[in-house]
Write a protein that holds these residues in place. Structure first.
Motif, PDB file in Angstrom:
ATOM      1  N   ASN A   1     -33.079  18.366  27.671  1.00  0.00           N
ATOM      2  CA  ASN A   1     -33.687  19.352  28.564  1.00  0.00           C
ATOM      3  C   ASN A   1     -34.073  18.772  29.925  1.00  0.00           C
ATOM      4  O   ASN A   1     -34.790  19.426  30.690  1.00  0.00           O
ATOM      5  N   GLU A   2     -33.636  17.562  30.203  1.00  0.00           N
ATOM      6  CA  GLU A   2     -33.760  16.935  31.522  1.00  0.00           C
ATOM      7  C   GLU A   2     -35.216  16.746  31.963  1.00  0.00           C
ATOM      8  O   GLU A   2     -35.502  16.641  33.152  1.00  0.00           O
ATOM      9  N   ASP A   3     -36.145  16.702  31.009  1.00  0.00           N
ATOM     10  CA  ASP A   3     -37.544  16.529  31.382  1.00  0.00           C
ATOM     11  C   ASP A   3     -37.952  15.061  31.452  1.00  0.00           C
ATOM     12  O   ASP A   3     -39.085  14.754  31.853  1.00  0.00           O
ATOM     13  N   ALA A   4     -37.073  14.165  31.057  1.00  0.00           N
ATOM     14  CA  ALA A   4     -37.370  12.736  31.144  1.00  0.00           C
ATOM     15  C   ALA A   4     -36.060  11.956  31.202  1.00  0.00           C
ATOM     16  O   ALA A   4     -35.076  12.342  30.576  1.00  0.00           O
ATOM     17  N   LEU A   5     -36.067  10.869  31.976  1.00  0.00           N
ATOM     18  CA  LEU A   5     -34.915   9.993  32.090  1.00  0.00           C
ATOM     19  C   LEU A   5     -35.388   8.557  31.878  1.00  0.00           C
ATOM     20  O   LEU A   5     -36.497   8.202  32.284  1.00  0.00           O
TER      21      LEU A   5
ATOM     22  N   MET B   1     -36.983  -1.359  30.217  1.00  0.00           N
ATOM     23  CA  MET B   1     -36.623   0.031  30.482  1.00  0.00           C
ATOM     24  C   MET B   1     -37.806   0.743  31.134  1.00  0.00           C
ATOM     25  O   MET B   1     -38.964   0.375  30.931  1.00  0.00           O
ATOM     26  N   TYR B   2     -37.493   1.778  31.880  1.00  0.00           N
ATOM     27  CA  TYR B   2     -38.522   2.527  32.580  1.00  0.00           C
ATOM     28  C   TYR B   2     -38.295   4.016  32.363  1.00  0.00           C
ATOM     29  O   TYR B   2     -37.159   4.496  32.394  1.00  0.00           O
ATOM     30  N   LEU B   3     -39.394   4.746  32.182  1.00  0.00           N
ATOM     31  CA  LEU B   3     -39.344   6.194  31.974  1.00  0.00           C
ATOM     32  C   LEU B   3     -39.674   6.902  33.277  1.00  0.00           C
ATOM     33  O   LEU B   3     -40.675   6.592  33.936  1.00  0.00           O
ATOM     34  N   TYR B   4     -38.834   7.848  33.638  1.00  0.00           N
ATOM     35  CA  TYR B   4     -39.056   8.660  34.832  1.00  0.00           C
ATOM     36  C   TYR B   4     -39.187  10.123  34.403  1.00  0.00           C
ATOM     37  O   TYR B   4     -38.327  10.637  33.676  1.00  0.00           O
ATOM     38  N   THR B   5     -40.253  10.772  34.856  1.00  0.00           N
ATOM     39  CA  THR B   5     -40.472  12.181  34.519  1.00  0.00           C
ATOM     40  C   THR B   5     -40.422  12.995  35.807  1.00  0.00           C
ATOM     41  O   THR B   5     -41.354  12.936  36.623  1.00  0.00           O
TER      42      THR B   5
ATOM     43  N   VAL C   1     -28.663   5.146  33.476  1.00  0.00           N
ATOM     44  CA  VAL C   1     -29.812   6.017  33.233  1.00  0.00           C
ATOM     45  C   VAL C   1     -29.453   7.032  32.155  1.00  0.00           C
ATOM     46  O   VAL C   1     -28.444   7.725  32.266  1.00  0.00           O
ATOM     47  N   TRP C   2     -30.287   7.106  31.134  1.00  0.00           N
ATOM     48  CA  TRP C   2     -30.095   8.062  30.037  1.00  0.00           C
ATOM     49  C   TRP C   2     -31.077   9.207  30.208  1.00  0.00           C
ATOM     50  O   TRP C   2     -32.224   9.013  30.628  1.00  0.00           O
ATOM     51  N   HIS C   3     -30.634  10.435  29.899  1.00  0.00           N
ATOM     52  CA  HIS C   3     -31.529  11.585  30.056  1.00  0.00           C
ATOM     53  C   HIS C   3     -31.607  12.401  28.773  1.00  0.00           C
ATOM     54  O   HIS C   3     -30.678  12.427  27.968  1.00  0.00           O
ATOM     55  N   ARG C   4     -32.738  13.053  28.611  1.00  0.00           N
ATOM     56  CA  ARG C   4     -32.928  13.948  27.478  1.00  0.00           C
ATOM     57  C   ARG C   4     -32.153  15.246  27.697  1.00  0.00           C
ATOM     58  O   ARG C   4     -31.790  15.592  28.821  1.00  0.00           O
TER      59      ARG C   4
END
Length: 346
Positions: A114-118, A1-5, A109-112
């Motif tokens: 408040n959309e600050d991280a996916l 998995m990879y985190l995108y900010t 893709v899963w998102h938080r």
């Protein structure tokens, strides 16, 4: 998995493009745009750049409506659709196929909230999803009550679909971002420009009949922006490309290594404050002069004085501000540019 900010530019573009698109569900479209931006970053980091293409790259960069396409990316010849959701149950095989039965591969893709991280959870072939749904439909036993199958292969296995090529990282190398003030390097009398677009590294740019060797940056000059119908200083930098495209404002393309940050970034019309004051008043730059003996090369007037004379909806070109203030006997003040900071109004 990879985190995108996503950064501020990403979030603003994702939202404004959704507005321009006229999406019925603005939040859904914005989140979908962020999911595409996340997968684009993955492709840029881990896949050979000549073997993937983002269908909506220009539309999102310029916040224009997307031309119809049944998928988001072409990777190694596969049609890929990016599915973004806060609800992980949306990644069940049957649920995915309800919305995306015709693409070759689905990226999840899963998102938080408040959309600050996916988080890029993984990907799966559509044919595999169909097989899993058929198998589940033929299963005669009792289904688990508390455990549901989510289809996802690790993101890094996507590389295995392509040929055995060298790893290619195509992250942009230039330091500029939309809204930055720049000047042409090694120019004896450079004019300050505003960065409007930072083009992706793989974009082939032709200047004067020759292909540019290096990354390209598109800039506009403040006098051209000032001639537009709106106050561009009140537009978020993420939307400047959209604004210039809509208003046919001329852009100039430079190799990023031919640009640098200016010592004095200010131009007439800029909103500024003196940051060392506890509660500084907002001011506007009237004139930028060559550095004199006392280094006071900026002339400014305070907005409260301008509004008192000209009204809150002041419609005066930045080029005429200095003379109009002189005519109205509005008091102006001189400062060294190093004593002032931008106070953006977007």
């Amino acid at each position: 998995m990879y985190l995108y900010t996503p950064d501020e530019i990403d979030r603003e573009r994702a939202h404004h493009q959704a507005v321009i698109q006229g999406a019925d569900e603005l939040d859904v479209k914005r989140i979908g745009n962020l999911g595409e931006l996340a997968f684009e970053q993955f492709c840029r980091e881990y896949l050979p750049v000549e073997m993937w293409e983002w269908e909506n790259e220009a539309a999102i960069r310029r916040c224009n409506s997307e031309s119809f396409s049944g998928h988001d990316f072409d990777v190694f010849g596969y049609r890929i659709d990016v599915k973004t959701s806060r609800d992980v149950s949306a990644f069940r095989p049957a649920k995915i196929l309800e919305n995306d039965p015709d693409d070759d591969i689905i990226v999840m893709v899963w998102h938080r909230d408040n959309e600050d991280a996916l988080i890029l959870l993984g990907w799966e072939r559509t044919e595999t999803l169909k097989s899993k749904v058929r198998t589940q439909g033929a299963y005669s036993g009792e289904k688990p009550e508390k455990l549901a199958h989510l289809a996802a292969r690790p993101m890094n296995e996507l590389q295995d679909l392509g040929p055995n090529t060298a790893h290619m990282n195509q992250k942009p190398q230039n330091p500029f971002t939309p809204g930055d003030r720049v000047v042409k390097a090694e120019d004896n009398d450079p004019s300050v420009a505003v960065v409007v677009e930072v083009l992706p590294p793989e974009q082939d740019i032709n200047l004067y009949g020759q292909t540019m060797d290096g990354e390209a940056v598109c800039v506009a000059f403040p006098n051209s922006l000032d001639d537009g119908p709106g106050n561009w200083r009140e537009i978020h930098p993420a939307k400047l490309a959209s604004y210039c495209d809509d208003q046919n404002i001329k852009l100039y393309t430079y190799k990023h290594t031919n640009l640098k940050y200016p010592d004095n970034p200010f131009t007439p019309g800029d909103y500024v404050i003196k940051p060392d004051y506890d509660d500084p008043d907002l001011a506007v730059v009237l004139q930028v002069a060559d550095t004199g003996d006392d280094d006071r090369n900026l002339t400014i007037a305070f907005c409260k004085h301008l509004e008192k004379e000209f009204g809150e909806q002041m419609d005066i070109s930045p080029a005429d501000l200095h003379s109009r203030c002189d005519e109205a006997e509005i008091k102006s003040y001189s400062y060294d540019h190093g004593d002032l900071s931008f106070k953006h109004q977007y």
